[in-house]
Design a protein around this motif. Structure first.
Motif, short mmCIF file in Angstrom:
data_model
loop_
_atom_site.label_atom_id
_atom_site.label_comp_id
_atom_site.label_asym_id
_atom_site.label_seq_id
_atom_site.Cartn_x
_atom_site.Cartn_y
_atom_site.Cartn_z
N GLU A 1 0.81 -1.22 0.00
CA GLU A 1 0.00 0.00 0.00
C GLU A 1 0.84 1.27 0.00
O GLU A 1 2.00 1.29 0.42
N GLN A 2 0.24 2.34 -0.49
CA GLN A 2 0.87 3.65 -0.61
C GLN A 2 1.51 4.10 0.70
O GLN A 2 2.63 4.59 0.72
N GLY A 3 0.81 3.91 1.81
CA GLY A 3 1.32 4.34 3.11
C GLY A 3 2.64 3.67 3.45
O GLY A 3 3.57 4.30 3.97
N THR A 4 2.76 2.39 3.15
CA THR A 4 4.00 1.65 3.39
C THR A 4 5.11 2.16 2.49
O THR A 4 6.25 2.34 2.94
N LEU A 5 4.80 2.42 1.23
CA LEU A 5 5.79 2.94 0.29
C LEU A 5 6.28 4.32 0.72
O LEU A 5 7.48 4.61 0.61
N GLU A 6 5.38 5.16 1.21
CA GLU A 6 5.78 6.50 1.66
C GLU A 6 6.73 6.42 2.85
O GLU A 6 7.65 7.22 2.96
N LYS A 7 6.52 5.45 3.74
CA LYS A 7 7.42 5.28 4.88
C LYS A 7 8.82 4.90 4.41
O LYS A 7 9.82 5.34 4.98
N GLU A 8 8.91 4.06 3.37
CA GLU A 8 10.20 3.60 2.88
C GLU A 8 10.88 4.57 1.92
O GLU A 8 12.10 4.72 1.94
N TYR A 9 10.10 5.23 1.06
CA TYR A 9 10.66 6.03 -0.02
C TYR A 9 10.35 7.52 0.08
O TYR A 9 10.78 8.30 -0.76
N GLY A 10 9.59 7.92 1.08
CA GLY A 10 9.29 9.34 1.28
C GLY A 10 8.53 9.94 0.11
O GLY A 10 7.62 9.34 -0.44
N ASN A 11 8.95 11.13 -0.31
CA ASN A 11 8.23 11.86 -1.36
C ASN A 11 8.61 11.42 -2.77
O ASN A 11 8.23 12.07 -3.73
N ARG B 1 -3.96 8.14 -2.28
CA ARG B 1 -4.57 7.64 -1.04
C ARG B 1 -3.61 6.66 -0.38
O ARG B 1 -2.92 5.90 -1.05
N SER B 2 -3.60 6.60 0.93
CA SER B 2 -2.66 5.74 1.65
C SER B 2 -2.98 4.25 1.48
O SER B 2 -2.13 3.41 1.71
N ASP B 3 -4.22 3.92 1.06
CA ASP B 3 -4.56 2.51 0.89
C ASP B 3 -4.48 2.05 -0.57
O ASP B 3 -4.82 0.92 -0.88
N LYS B 4 -4.02 2.92 -1.45
CA LYS B 4 -3.88 2.54 -2.87
C LYS B 4 -2.73 1.56 -3.03
O LYS B 4 -1.68 1.71 -2.41
N GLN B 5 -2.92 0.53 -3.84
CA GLN B 5 -1.92 -0.52 -3.99
C GLN B 5 -0.89 -0.18 -5.05
O GLN B 5 -1.18 0.53 -6.02
N LEU B 6 0.32 -0.71 -4.87
CA LEU B 6 1.43 -0.45 -5.77
C LEU B 6 1.07 -0.77 -7.22
O LEU B 6 1.38 0.00 -8.12
N LYS B 7 0.40 -1.89 -7.46
CA LYS B 7 0.07 -2.26 -8.84
C LYS B 7 -0.78 -1.18 -9.52
O LYS B 7 -0.62 -0.90 -10.70
N ASN C 1 0.77 5.57 -13.41
CA ASN C 1 1.94 6.37 -13.77
C ASN C 1 2.71 5.80 -14.96
O ASN C 1 3.80 6.28 -15.28
N GLY C 2 2.18 4.77 -15.60
CA GLY C 2 2.79 4.19 -16.79
C GLY C 2 4.15 3.56 -16.53
O GLY C 2 5.03 3.64 -17.38
N ALA C 3 4.31 2.95 -15.37
CA ALA C 3 5.58 2.30 -15.03
C ALA C 3 5.35 0.80 -14.87
O ALA C 3 4.27 0.36 -14.46
N ASP C 4 6.38 0.02 -15.21
CA ASP C 4 6.28 -1.43 -15.09
C ASP C 4 6.81 -1.95 -13.76
O ASP C 4 6.52 -3.08 -13.38
N SER C 5 7.60 -1.15 -13.06
CA SER C 5 8.19 -1.59 -11.80
C SER C 5 8.39 -0.41 -10.87
O SER C 5 8.34 0.75 -11.29
#
Length: 62
Positions: A21-31, A37-43, A49-53
């Motif tokens: 989830e977005q919230g977890t990614l923000e904790k690890e990677y910041g801005n 939304r904090s519950d939006k999934q990475l996929k 954003n048109g990214a594969d990874s």
């Protein structure tokens, strides 16, 4: 800021799960992650954003 990702037994960097989830990614990677939304999934973040990874997304945001 250096980001340290965990590695598999063979030394390759592990892929982040698509349901991270977005919230977890923000904790690890910041801005470096696009705001959402904090519950939006990475996929879904990658798709929007048109990214594969996660690596590709982070490079786009530099």
């Amino acid at each position: 800021m250096t980001i340290k990702r965990s590695r598999d037994n063979n030394g390759q960097i592990r892929k982040k799960r698509g349901d991270t989830e977005q919230g977890t990614l923000e904790k690890e990677y910041g801005n470096k992650i696009p705001p959402s939304r904090s519950d939006k999934q990475l996929k879904n973040i990658l798709k929007d954003n048109g990214a594969d990874s996660l690596s590709e997304l982070l490079k786009k945001r530099e």
